[in-house]
Design a protein around this motif. Structure first.
Motif, mmCIF file in Angstrom:
data_model
loop_
_atom_site.group_PDB
_atom_site.id
_atom_site.type_symbol
_atom_site.label_atom_id
_atom_site.label_comp_id
_atom_site.label_asym_id
_atom_site.label_seq_id
_atom_site.Cartn_x
_atom_site.Cartn_y
_atom_site.Cartn_z
ATOM 1 N N GLN A 1 0.885 -1.003 -0.004
ATOM 2 C CA GLN A 1 -0.106 -0.106 -0.088
ATOM 3 C C GLN A 1 0.711 1.437 -0.102
ATOM 4 O O GLN A 1 1.522 1.578 0.954
ATOM 5 N N HIS B 1 -6.733 2.219 3.098
ATOM 6 C CA HIS B 1 -8.088 1.445 3.155
ATOM 7 C C HIS B 1 -9.214 1.730 4.114
ATOM 8 O O HIS B 1 -8.901 2.636 5.056
ATOM 9 N N SER C 1 -10.203 -0.595 6.134
ATOM 10 C CA SER C 1 -10.180 -1.502 7.145
ATOM 11 C C SER C 1 -10.003 -1.056 8.373
ATOM 12 O O SER C 1 -10.402 -1.614 9.397
ATOM 13 N N GLN D 1 -12.760 -1.452 10.725
ATOM 14 C CA GLN D 1 -13.126 -2.707 11.462
ATOM 15 C C GLN D 1 -12.613 -2.407 12.977
ATOM 16 O O GLN D 1 -13.223 -2.741 13.915
ATOM 17 N N GLN E 1 -13.704 3.059 -1.177
ATOM 18 C CA GLN E 1 -13.965 1.690 -0.775
ATOM 19 C C GLN E 1 -15.012 1.346 0.020
ATOM 20 O O GLN E 1 -15.584 2.453 0.730
ATOM 21 N N THR F 1 -6.964 -11.162 7.462
ATOM 22 C CA THR F 1 -8.012 -12.251 7.122
ATOM 23 C C THR F 1 -6.913 -13.678 6.922
ATOM 24 O O THR F 1 -5.923 -13.508 6.465
ATOM 25 N N GLY G 1 -12.058 -8.202 -1.978
ATOM 26 C CA GLY G 1 -11.181 -9.031 -1.330
ATOM 27 C C GLY G 1 -11.699 -9.519 0.189
ATOM 28 O O GLY G 1 -12.737 -8.637 0.546
ATOM 29 N N CYS G 2 -11.700 -10.575 0.748
ATOM 30 C CA CYS G 2 -12.334 -10.912 1.749
ATOM 31 C C CYS G 2 -11.647 -12.085 2.432
ATOM 32 O O CYS G 2 -10.665 -12.595 2.133
HETATM 33 N N1 DAH Z 1 -8.190 -3.530 2.955
HETATM 34 C C1 DAH Z 1 -8.094 -4.245 1.660
HETATM 35 C C2 DAH Z 1 -7.385 -3.375 0.716
HETATM 36 O O1 DAH Z 1 -7.710 -2.177 0.681
HETATM 37 C C3 DAH Z 1 -9.250 -4.743 1.061
HETATM 38 C C4 DAH Z 1 -9.744 -5.910 1.945
HETATM 39 C C5 DAH Z 1 -9.184 -7.145 1.497
HETATM 40 C C6 DAH Z 1 -10.455 -5.496 2.800
HETATM 41 C C7 DAH Z 1 -9.860 -8.504 2.475
HETATM 42 C C8 DAH Z 1 -11.027 -6.591 3.754
HETATM 43 C C9 DAH Z 1 -10.627 -8.009 3.466
HETATM 44 O O2 DAH Z 1 -11.665 -6.356 4.874
HETATM 45 O O3 DAH Z 1 -11.131 -9.149 4.117
HETATM 46 O O4 DAH Z 1 -6.825 -3.854 -0.469
#
Ligand code: DAH
Length: 348
Positions: free
Chosen positions: A160, A174, A176, A179, A213, A256, A293-294
């Motif tokens: 990143q 991001h 994230s 979370q 995002q 993850t 993505g997950c």
């Molecule tokens: N944060 C990641 C990105 O910016 C995207 C992402 C991938 C978010 C997997 C998630 C995840 O919550 O489980 O590339």
């Protein structure tokens, strides 16, 4: 002092004189001056009528009648000329104006496609029971990286291209960090989506330094990969249509484990990999396009926020809104979103 017949003649003479003057009048001011001169309280008609008392009875009667008739004539002439001048004035004001030409529609604004798709995605998830949360675009290293299982020196930080404000403060790369903020603020069960702007030091045909995002997080007792799959499949079919196929591909993200990337059957060729024009330009012949993505939340992330890793499991996902929008509407060029061309923006 005039005798009766002479006065009658003088009175009647006013009509022709006034008519001639009115014909010359071109403005409402001219007209008013003529009215005052002939019909005013100290005007010429009043002046002649002032002579009536000096006449004998017959003369008074004849001249009196004549005065009334003349007054009516003068008033009529004046009114007619006033109407004509008023009409001419409004005709002049409307010259060149065609009242039958259809009007121009007023320009109405429209929502930006990224705004529309963000709202649509959030609505799809809120109907599945998720709540919507937002957070700061300026983040600390802790929320953006460390609590997401990316300690200092973690190689994933290089993926990143971060814009730093200070060593410890960044523009979030991001969504994230939402979370972490969500889990620090509430106990399970948690089901949130978090839309917002993110920033990276990256700028070319397919990357912009700012983009959008949407993050998702669901935590509860007994959440499994099957829940992730079911939820994201339902979501994808809501946005891209019920016949869309979904494929989960193993991948890696620090926060993850296991992680996956989700592909959907190609929006252009429907998964065939080719169109009449040849190899499909959207999926490059593969029949699938990546959309998010997950994965299952890494226990290290739960440890960082104090969630009991023996009791709770969860899944998370993240997607780029520009990318989803391009696929949904068949937009080929990312730059369209940022050029602010209303011919483009008003089509959605
Ligand atoms: N944060 C990641 C990105 O910016 C995207 C992402 C991938 C978010 C997997 C998630 C995840 O919550 O489980 O590339």
């Amino acid at each position: 002092m005039s005798k009766g017949p002479a006065l009658v003649a003088e009175l009647e003479g006013l009509v022709g004189e006034c008519a001639a003057r009115l014909d010359q009048a071109l403005t409402l001011e001219d007209l008013e001056a003529i009215r005052v001169e002939f019909l005013g309280r100290k005007g010429r008609l009043a002046g002649l009528m002032g002579q009536l008392p000096g006449l004998d009875a017959d003369g008074r009667r004849d001249a009196g009648r004549a005065a009334n008739t003349v007054k009516q004539s003068l008033t009529g002439l004046y009114d007619a000329r006033l109407a004509a001048l008023s009409r001419a004035a409004s005709d002049a004001a409307l010259a060149g104006f065609d009242p039958t030409v259809p009007g121009l529609a007023p320009f109405g604004g429209s929502l930006h496609p990224v705004t529309l798709v963000t709202a649509e995605i959030c609505k799809a998830f809120s109907e599945l029971g998720f709540t919507i949360v937002t957070g700061p675009e300026i983040e600390t290293d802790y929320y953006n990286f460390e609590a997401l299982n990316m300690p200092p020196e973690h190689p994933a930080r290089d993926m990143q291209d971060t814009l730093y404000i200070t060593d410890n403060v960044v523009l979030r790369t991001h969504t994230s960090p939402l979370q972490i903020r969500t889990m620090l603020a509430q106990k399970p069960p948690v089901a949130v989506v978090a839309p917002g702007k993110v920033y990276r030091r990256d700028s070319d045909l397919t990357h912009t330094p700012m983009f959008h995002q949407i993050e998702g997080l669901l935590v509860d007792a007994g959440v499994s990969m099957a829940d992730l799959r079911g939820t994201l499949t339902a979501f994808v079919r809501r946005i891209f249509g019920p016949r869309t196929n979904v494929r989960f591909r193993p991948s890696f993200f620090p926060f993850t484990e296991p992680s996956a990337e989700v592909d959907i059957s190609c929006v252009l060729c429907g998964g065939k990999g080719a169109t009449e024009a040849g190899t499909c330009r959207v999926c490059k012949g593969t029949g699938f396009v990546e959309i998010l993505g997950c994965g299952m939340v890494d226990p290290n992330v739960f440890d960082a926020v104090g969630y009991d890793t023996e009791r709770y499991t969860g899944f998370a996902f993240g997607m780029g809104v520009e990318r989803v929008t391009m696929l949904k509407y068949g937009i080929g060029d990312l730059r369209m979103f940022f050029e602010n061309d209303v011919r483009f923006l008003s089509q959605f």
